[in-house]
Design an enzyme around this catalytic site. Structure first.
Site, mmCIF file in Angstrom:
data_model
loop_
_atom_site.group_PDB
_atom_site.id
_atom_site.type_symbol
_atom_site.label_atom_id
_atom_site.label_comp_id
_atom_site.label_asym_id
_atom_site.label_seq_id
_atom_site.Cartn_x
_atom_site.Cartn_y
_atom_site.Cartn_z
ATOM 1 N N GLU A 46 0.834 -1.208 0.000
ATOM 2 C CA GLU A 46 0.000 0.000 0.000
ATOM 3 C C GLU A 46 0.866 1.255 0.000
ATOM 4 O O GLU A 46 2.096 1.201 0.125
ATOM 5 C CB GLU A 46 -0.960 -0.044 1.193
ATOM 6 C CG GLU A 46 -1.920 -1.229 1.060
ATOM 7 C CD GLU A 46 -3.041 -1.246 2.085
ATOM 8 O OE1 GLU A 46 -2.953 -0.551 3.125
ATOM 9 O OE2 GLU A 46 -4.018 -1.988 1.836
ATOM 10 N N GLU A 57 -1.348 -10.015 -6.299
ATOM 11 C CA GLU A 57 -1.209 -10.727 -7.576
ATOM 12 C C GLU A 57 -0.323 -9.930 -8.533
ATOM 13 O O GLU A 57 0.486 -10.493 -9.281
ATOM 14 C CB GLU A 57 -2.585 -10.933 -8.226
ATOM 15 C CG GLU A 57 -3.596 -11.665 -7.364
ATOM 16 C CD GLU A 57 -4.436 -10.712 -6.519
ATOM 17 O OE1 GLU A 57 -3.881 -9.811 -5.872
ATOM 18 O OE2 GLU A 57 -5.663 -10.879 -6.517
ATOM 19 N N CYS A 100 -6.323 -7.144 -11.308
ATOM 20 C CA CYS A 100 -5.462 -8.327 -11.170
ATOM 21 C C CYS A 100 -5.887 -9.446 -12.099
ATOM 22 O O CYS A 100 -5.052 -10.219 -12.571
ATOM 23 C CB CYS A 100 -5.446 -8.798 -9.725
ATOM 24 S SG CYS A 100 -4.484 -7.688 -8.685
HETATM 25 N N1 THU Z 1 -5.914 -6.491 -2.693
HETATM 26 C C1 THU Z 1 -5.054 -7.368 -3.278
HETATM 27 O O1 THU Z 1 -3.869 -7.432 -2.907
HETATM 28 N N2 THU Z 1 -5.512 -8.164 -4.265
HETATM 29 C C2 THU Z 1 -6.791 -8.158 -4.721
HETATM 30 O O2 THU Z 1 -7.086 -8.819 -5.711
HETATM 31 C C3 THU Z 1 -7.807 -7.392 -4.019
HETATM 32 C C4 THU Z 1 -7.299 -6.354 -3.079
HETATM 33 C C5 THU Z 1 -5.423 -5.584 -1.637
HETATM 34 C C6 THU Z 1 -5.330 -4.159 -2.066
HETATM 35 C C7 THU Z 1 -5.400 -3.435 -0.735
HETATM 36 O O3 THU Z 1 -4.084 -3.328 -0.206
HETATM 37 C C8 THU Z 1 -6.208 -4.354 0.161
HETATM 38 O O4 THU Z 1 -6.291 -5.604 -0.527
HETATM 39 C C9 THU Z 1 -7.619 -3.860 0.417
HETATM 40 O O5 THU Z 1 -8.263 -3.562 -0.766
#
Ligand code: THU
Length: 149
Positions: A46, A57, A100
């Protein structure tokens, strides 16, 4: 098959422990199985500028692309949840976001495999398995630009 699935989910869970997610508090890990049996993982990263967040992903696909392995993808597992000590809380499977799905499709088309995507809950009680073609039907990809047959 079950071993592959469960081993991949375990690798994704391990990767989720390396997430950098101080804003959402939602930790996601992805594990990519390559055709030679190797597993490459990624976790979400993040940013204080929220929209710049990298999903697990995406981080994992970037790793295989950077190694020259984008055409070597065989199967994927994703795990996500809120950390509670070493465990993850959450009983619903985590589905890959739309971006993703598209990024996974690039590697899947290059690999010429309709990859299985195992979506697991944080607490490990639920797994939903899809083909990528179910998650992203009628995809736009490298074939549309004439890069592959
Ligand atoms: N997130 C992922 O890493 N992959 C996904 O396919 C869905 C969302 C993460 C992004 C963010 O850091 C957190 O989940 C909440 O949305």
């Amino acid at each position: 098959m079950t071993d592959t699935r469960d081993d991949l989910i375990a690798a994704a869970r391990d990767a989720a422990g390396r997430a950098y997610a101080p804003y959402s508090g939602f930790h996601v890990g992805a594990a990519l199985l390559l055709k030679n049996g190797d597993v490459v993982t990624g976790a979400n990263v993040e940013n204080a500028s929220y929209g710049l967040t990298l999903c697990a992903e995406t981080a994992a696909v970037a790793k295989i692309a950077n190694e020259g392995w984008i055409g070597e993808l065989a199967e994927v597992a994703i795990v996500g949840g809120r950390p509670d000590g070493d465990a993850l809380i959450g009983s619903d499977p985590v589905n890959p976001c739309g971006r993703c799905r598209q990024i996974l499709n690039e590697a899947a088309e290059r690999s010429k495999v309709d990859i299985l995507v195992h979506c697991a809950s944080g607490d490990g009680t639920a797994v939903a398995t899809y083909k990528l073609s179910e998650l992203l039907p009628a995809a736009f990809g490298p074939k549309d630009l004439g890069l592959i047959d």
